[in-house]
Design a protein around this motif. Structure first.
Motif, PDB file in Angstrom:
ATOM      1  N   ASP A 151       0.833  -1.204   0.000  1.00 65.53           N
ATOM      2  CA  ASP A 151       0.000   0.000   0.000  1.00 65.53           C
ATOM      3  C   ASP A 151       0.867   1.253   0.000  1.00 65.53           C
ATOM      4  N   GLY A 152       0.531   2.199  -0.857  1.00 63.44           N
ATOM      5  CA  GLY A 152       1.175   3.504  -0.812  1.00 63.44           C
ATOM      6  C   GLY A 152       2.573   3.569  -1.416  1.00 63.44           C
ATOM      7  N   ILE A 153       3.008   2.497  -2.068  1.00 63.55           N
ATOM      8  CA  ILE A 153       4.354   2.492  -2.651  1.00 63.55           C
ATOM      9  C   ILE A 153       4.320   3.032  -4.076  1.00 63.55           C
ATOM     10  N   MET A 193      -0.186  -0.273  -9.573  1.00 64.44           N
ATOM     11  CA  MET A 193      -0.313  -1.485  -8.750  1.00 64.44           C
ATOM     12  C   MET A 193      -1.376  -2.423  -9.329  1.00 64.44           C
ATOM     13  N   ALA A 194      -2.470  -1.874  -9.812  1.00 58.94           N
ATOM     14  CA  ALA A 194      -3.515  -2.696 -10.425  1.00 58.94           C
ATOM     15  C   ALA A 194      -2.954  -3.447 -11.634  1.00 58.94           C
ATOM     16  N   ILE A 223      -0.857  -8.488 -14.271  1.00 61.32           N
ATOM     17  CA  ILE A 223       0.253  -9.213 -14.899  1.00 61.32           C
ATOM     18  C   ILE A 223       0.582 -10.482 -14.099  1.00 61.32           C
ATOM     19  N   HIS A 224       0.659 -10.331 -12.773  1.00 60.44           N
ATOM     20  CA  HIS A 224       0.977 -11.483 -11.912  1.00 60.44           C
ATOM     21  C   HIS A 224      -0.025 -12.615 -12.126  1.00 60.44           C
ATOM     22  N   PHE A 225      -1.307 -12.271 -12.118  1.00 64.64           N
ATOM     23  CA  PHE A 225      -2.344 -13.301 -12.159  1.00 64.64           C
ATOM     24  C   PHE A 225      -2.684 -13.777 -13.573  1.00 64.64           C
ATOM     25  N   LEU A 229       8.922  -2.739  -7.776  1.00 62.32           N
ATOM     26  CA  LEU A 229       8.827  -3.014  -6.337  1.00 62.32           C
ATOM     27  C   LEU A 229      10.223  -3.316  -5.809  1.00 62.32           C
ATOM     28  N   SER A 230      10.542  -2.834  -4.626  1.00 67.09           N
ATOM     29  CA  SER A 230      11.883  -3.011  -4.074  1.00 67.09           C
ATOM     30  C   SER A 230      12.142  -4.452  -3.642  1.00 67.09           C
TER      31      SER A 230
END
Length: 108
Positions: free
Chosen positions: A16-18, A24-25, A30-32, A81-82
């Motif tokens: 959240d908030g990154i 993020m959506a 992409i992941h799913f 993402l870090s």
């Protein structure tokens, strides 16, 4: 065709908030969609929701829901993402907010 609620999953643990919410959506979609995540065609994603760190994802096919739920470890990874984030994926139900209430109905 299965009803939308049956083709929907709840994703908890979304960082959240990154990043911007639309980014993020996209990362979630992409992941799913990836075969290595047991994924498939995504119909839509609802993020952000009223619940912090939670997204709702609807797949085109019911079989994909079953495959995604069988995968034990969903690690959200993206170069933006870090680090990887572990996601918890559960079947959608109308009373989804109940999943996030503390035991015995104590106020948060």
């Amino acid at each position: 065709e299965a009803p939308k609620s049956a083709r929907r999953v709840v994703i908890a643990g979304v960082p959240d908030g990154i990043l911007q919410e639309d980014v993020m959506a996209d990362i979630l979609i992409i992941h799913f969609q990836k075969a290595k995540n047991n994924g498939g065609d995504v119909e839509d994603v609802e993020y952000p929701t009223r619940l912090k760190g939670v997204a709702y994802l609807t797949f085109e096919d019911l079989e994909v829901v079953e495959r995604v739920l069988k995968k034990d470890d969903h690690q959200l990874e993206d170069k933006r993402l870090s680090r990887p984030y572990r996601l918890r994926v559960t079947r959608y139900c109308e009373n989804v907010s109940m999943l996030f209430l503390p035991p015995f109905g104590l106020p948060l």
